[in-house]
Design a protein around this motif. Structure first.
Motif, PDB file in Angstrom:
ATOM      1  N   GLY A  35      49.687  20.718 -44.955  1.00  0.00           N
ATOM      2  CA  GLY A  35      49.192  20.994 -43.615  1.00  0.00           C
ATOM      3  C   GLY A  35      48.468  19.827 -42.979  1.00  0.00           C
ATOM      4  O   GLY A  35      48.834  19.408 -41.870  1.00  0.00           O
ATOM      5  N   TYR A  84      49.611  17.969 -39.601  1.00  0.00           N
ATOM      6  CA  TYR A  84      48.714  18.092 -38.448  1.00  0.00           C
ATOM      7  C   TYR A  84      48.419  16.705 -37.876  1.00  0.00           C
ATOM      8  O   TYR A  84      48.496  16.499 -36.653  1.00  0.00           O
ATOM      9  CB  TYR A  84      47.417  18.772 -38.887  1.00  0.00           C
ATOM     10  N   ASP A  94      40.662  18.127 -40.411  1.00  0.00           N
ATOM     11  CA  ASP A  94      42.083  18.142 -40.756  1.00  0.00           C
ATOM     12  C   ASP A  94      42.387  19.209 -41.811  1.00  0.00           C
ATOM     13  O   ASP A  94      43.408  19.889 -41.737  1.00  0.00           O
ATOM     14  CB  ASP A  94      42.518  16.763 -41.281  1.00  0.00           C
ATOM     15  N   LEU A  95      41.494  19.336 -42.773  1.00  0.00           N
ATOM     16  CA  LEU A  95      41.704  20.355 -43.804  1.00  0.00           C
ATOM     17  C   LEU A  95      41.600  21.759 -43.215  1.00  0.00           C
ATOM     18  O   LEU A  95      42.294  22.680 -43.643  1.00  0.00           O
ATOM     19  CB  LEU A  95      40.669  20.194 -44.921  1.00  0.00           C
ATOM     20  N   LEU A 152      42.171  22.674 -39.914  1.00  0.00           N
ATOM     21  CA  LEU A 152      43.177  23.019 -38.902  1.00  0.00           C
ATOM     22  C   LEU A 152      44.611  22.713 -39.329  1.00  0.00           C
ATOM     23  O   LEU A 152      45.562  23.283 -38.794  1.00  0.00           O
ATOM     24  CB  LEU A 152      42.844  22.281 -37.605  1.00  0.00           C
ATOM     25  N   GLY A 153      44.762  21.822 -40.317  1.00  0.00           N
ATOM     26  CA  GLY A 153      46.104  21.423 -40.734  1.00  0.00           C
ATOM     27  C   GLY A 153      46.965  22.571 -41.231  1.00  0.00           C
ATOM     28  O   GLY A 153      48.074  22.782 -40.704  1.00  0.00           O
ATOM     29  N   PRO A 154      46.489  23.328 -42.221  1.00  0.00           N
ATOM     30  CA  PRO A 154      47.338  24.411 -42.738  1.00  0.00           C
ATOM     31  C   PRO A 154      47.761  25.395 -41.652  1.00  0.00           C
ATOM     32  O   PRO A 154      48.918  25.812 -41.605  1.00  0.00           O
ATOM     33  CB  PRO A 154      46.429  25.075 -43.779  1.00  0.00           C
ATOM     34  N   ALA A 196      45.013  35.039 -45.478  1.00  0.00           N
ATOM     35  CA  ALA A 196      44.735  34.364 -46.741  1.00  0.00           C
ATOM     36  C   ALA A 196      44.582  32.864 -46.546  1.00  0.00           C
ATOM     37  O   ALA A 196      43.616  32.252 -47.020  1.00  0.00           O
ATOM     38  CB  ALA A 196      45.855  34.657 -47.736  1.00  0.00           C
ATOM     39  N   VAL A 197      45.510  32.270 -45.847  1.00  0.00           N
ATOM     40  CA  VAL A 197      45.454  30.823 -45.716  1.00  0.00           C
ATOM     41  C   VAL A 197      44.284  30.400 -44.829  1.00  0.00           C
ATOM     42  O   VAL A 197      43.632  29.381 -45.083  1.00  0.00           O
ATOM     43  CB  VAL A 197      46.804  30.255 -45.220  1.00  0.00           C
ATOM     44  N   THR A 216      41.074  30.760 -46.937  1.00  0.00           N
ATOM     45  CA  THR A 216      40.989  29.678 -47.910  1.00  0.00           C
ATOM     46  C   THR A 216      40.542  28.381 -47.249  1.00  0.00           C
ATOM     47  O   THR A 216      39.667  27.670 -47.747  1.00  0.00           O
ATOM     48  CB  THR A 216      42.345  29.465 -48.596  1.00  0.00           C
ATOM     49  N   SER A 217      41.169  28.062 -46.109  1.00  0.00           N
ATOM     50  CA  SER A 217      40.796  26.832 -45.417  1.00  0.00           C
ATOM     51  C   SER A 217      39.310  26.829 -45.090  1.00  0.00           C
ATOM     52  O   SER A 217      38.596  25.841 -45.340  1.00  0.00           O
ATOM     53  CB  SER A 217      41.593  26.688 -44.107  1.00  0.00           C
ATOM     54  N   ARG A 272      36.793  28.610 -46.310  1.00  0.00           N
ATOM     55  CA  ARG A 272      35.925  28.607 -47.487  1.00  0.00           C
ATOM     56  C   ARG A 272      35.834  27.206 -48.092  1.00  0.00           C
ATOM     57  O   ARG A 272      34.749  26.697 -48.401  1.00  0.00           O
ATOM     58  CB  ARG A 272      36.460  29.599 -48.521  1.00  0.00           C
ATOM     59  N   LEU A 273      37.004  26.582 -48.224  1.00  0.00           N
ATOM     60  CA  LEU A 273      37.064  25.255 -48.806  1.00  0.00           C
ATOM     61  C   LEU A 273      36.245  24.248 -48.020  1.00  0.00           C
ATOM     62  O   LEU A 273      35.528  23.420 -48.584  1.00  0.00           O
ATOM     63  CB  LEU A 273      38.504  24.766 -48.826  1.00  0.00           C
ATOM     64  N   GLU A 291      32.638  24.664 -48.627  1.00  0.00           N
ATOM     65  CA  GLU A 291      32.291  24.249 -49.993  1.00  0.00           C
ATOM     66  C   GLU A 291      32.208  22.720 -50.095  1.00  0.00           C
ATOM     67  O   GLU A 291      31.260  22.163 -50.646  1.00  0.00           O
ATOM     68  CB  GLU A 291      33.348  24.795 -50.949  1.00  0.00           C
ATOM     69  N   LEU A 292      33.213  22.065 -49.491  1.00  0.00           N
ATOM     70  CA  LEU A 292      33.231  20.609 -49.523  1.00  0.00           C
ATOM     71  C   LEU A 292      32.043  20.041 -48.752  1.00  0.00           C
ATOM     72  O   LEU A 292      31.427  19.048 -49.165  1.00  0.00           O
ATOM     73  CB  LEU A 292      34.534  20.070 -48.939  1.00  0.00           C
TER      74      LEU A 292
END
Lengths: 197, 197, 197, 197
Positions: free
Chosen positions: C163, C167, D159-160, D162-164, D179-180, D183-184, D186-187, D190-191
DNA sequence: CACTAAACGAGACGGTACGTCTCGTCTTGTG
DNA sequence: CACAAGACGAGACGTACCGTCTCGTTTAGTG
């Protein structure tokens, strides 16, 4: 050794093509009569057509030769020269209504548009038909006057006889009526008798 | 309020198209006269042509109307009726040699191939020309005999006058010679005087 | 009997068309890539193109299949899973700079504009590429964690991996830089190891 | 002297054009959205359109600015940072299903095909939207971690995030599922907390 | 009874023109 | 002078036939 091996030209193919061309001309007109269409309708490959004919005009010339010679022939005397002459004129006029007459009309029309086609038509069918016409008219005049007309006179008489009819059909687009045909015939015989025109 | 807003049809475009069509017909023949070619030669877009004309035949009809009316008109008396009649016939025969005459020949030819084109030609140019011919011939006969012919007679006289000429040109593909034109003219006047045919 | 008679589809024509399409796309862009232009550049008749392809998009799909499969394939292990993953990502990013990548970009773009084109692209190339991607990623994860991820997890990992790259390229119009590719790869392996997301 | 004489640009014309363009895009797709069609549908002359917009893409950019800014804005805090982030992502995903989202999709698609269009889109709407996204995400991170992320980190997080989503929608052509998106989100948080990526 | 060799069906191919569509520009008259 | 209306040059679209060119199959003689 003279004779070739292998199959010969198929007469059934030839007839299928000529008939397909005739039919298409009547149904679809000249523009709708395409080599592609003739091939499909005749169940024949395009290449086979191009093997034996140069163009669709060539096909139609072939079809015309098959059909028109007899229809436009001058018949044996069956009445007075005047009667026979009028009868012939009416036969010619009627011919233009038939399918084969449509073919002739189309070829005459196309000849105005294409010098090559004009040359083919005139070198073949029209030259022969002109000879038949002059010969036929010469016979009528001989029976009517007892002597042969001069060649130049004969030519002019033929133009006077056939011109009005073709003018009506080709230029005015009307069927030639009895009055104009009778007048043409009567006049031609009168002039022939006078030995003057 | 009557008048539209926006640009009007460009007369210069119209003339460029008619001239291009005329030129191409003479140079390339009827088949070589394509809408695409006319557009290119006239410096005009195809769409512009299709906006104003339905087909190349329509263009040629337009070109013919522009050029042929005057050329085929019957002139004022300038000599005896016989002289004037022969002069007119020669003018018609000469017309077929000119570019505009080629256009007429092509349209007459195409009319044998396409019923719609035939209808257009006959409803327009040919009908008007037929009227001019009958009117012109009526005038000649009147001067020659002192009285007007009946309409049916007049029609037949016109066919006798113009038929041989057109037969020579369109069917036999030869120029009409003086002999046949003179004969036609002389005969027509003789028949008119007899008040018989 | 199975085999047809007559000539077969010419492979050289097919390749000439695909190459011409590729070249034009790079040189002239998508709008400048016309069937007319492809035909001219390939030295091929338009009808020949329409015989085998439905549209220019169809041609480009064909060209893509020819070029992209190999370029976007996952390679055999050559280092640690992390190294291989990053290498693959960089190969994908680099692909978008090549001519074949331009074709894919154009097709992805056009798919946003045309539902039919979108369906073709997704039913063909994209579905296959998605399978290759899932399979390739599954192999990497297996090597990294010693066991296969669940299918739903795998799909989410693939989206996280690919992704950000897409993007950057498709939306932001920038080349994907090393930082974002490395982050994506590292994260995906971390998540796979956790067996959590 | 500042103000001009004569009529000013008609706001009603402007809105009629933008609405017509929007409607046509949804009904007929991008290719079916022509200047000619917009003019007809808006009851406006083509020239009027060309006076104010350079192309149909320009019109759609205008329409997008009118509609999308608000829809893609980051809202005021309404819950935990995690909740707000997920909510925002879902709003973006939903936007692509709306008419205005279709316009954005079309413009993003067209940007792959046309460098000029790409430049316009990126210099205008996308640059502003990118700024809004970075600003919005910065606020979320600040609330989540208590401090601002570095700029380079922020970019990678965006990017992480909005990319997916965009990959699912633009490349795979599927709606992004919960789900996706979860995940985006949450990640990313966390980062951000790790202060590592 | 093979063995030629041409005729035949099918149809791919490079072309050309067709008639249509939309583009972006230009022209004309109205409000 | 903005605007509706629309003519215009340009050029791509997809289609129809053209005439040429392979292909394999079928059909006759020939040796």
């Amino acid at each position: 050794m003279v004779s070739r091996t292998g199959p010969r030209r198929s007469e059934s193919v030839r007839l299928a093509v000529l008939n397909a061309a005739d039919d298409l001309l009547v149904e679809q007109g000249f523009a709708g009569t395409t080599i592609e269409g003739i091939a499909t309708r005749a169940g024949v490959a395009k290449q086979t057509i191009y093997r034996w004919w140069k163009s669709k005009v060539d096909i139609l010339l072939d079809a015309l030769a098959e059909d028109a010679r007899e229809a436009l022939a001058w018949r044996e005397p069956a009445g007075t020269p005047a009667e026979d002459l009028v009868t012939h004129l009416h036969r010619v006029a009627g011919f233009f209504e038939e399918p084969a007459g449509q073919v002739l009309r189309a070829l005459l029309g196309h000849a105005q548009l294409d010098k090559d086609a004009a040359a083919s038509l005139r070198a073949g069918f029209l030259r022969e038909q002109r000879e038949r016409d002059l010969e036929g008219l010469r016979g009528i005049v001989r029976r009517h006057t007892g002597s042969d007309p001069e060649e130049a006179t004969l030519v002019r008489l033929a133009d006077l006889l056939l011109g009005p009819l073709h003018y009506r059909v080709l230029v005015l687009g009307e069927q030639a009526d009895t009055a104009v045909l009778d007048t043409s015939a009567r006049l031609v015989l009168e002039l022939a008798a006078r030995q003057d025109p």
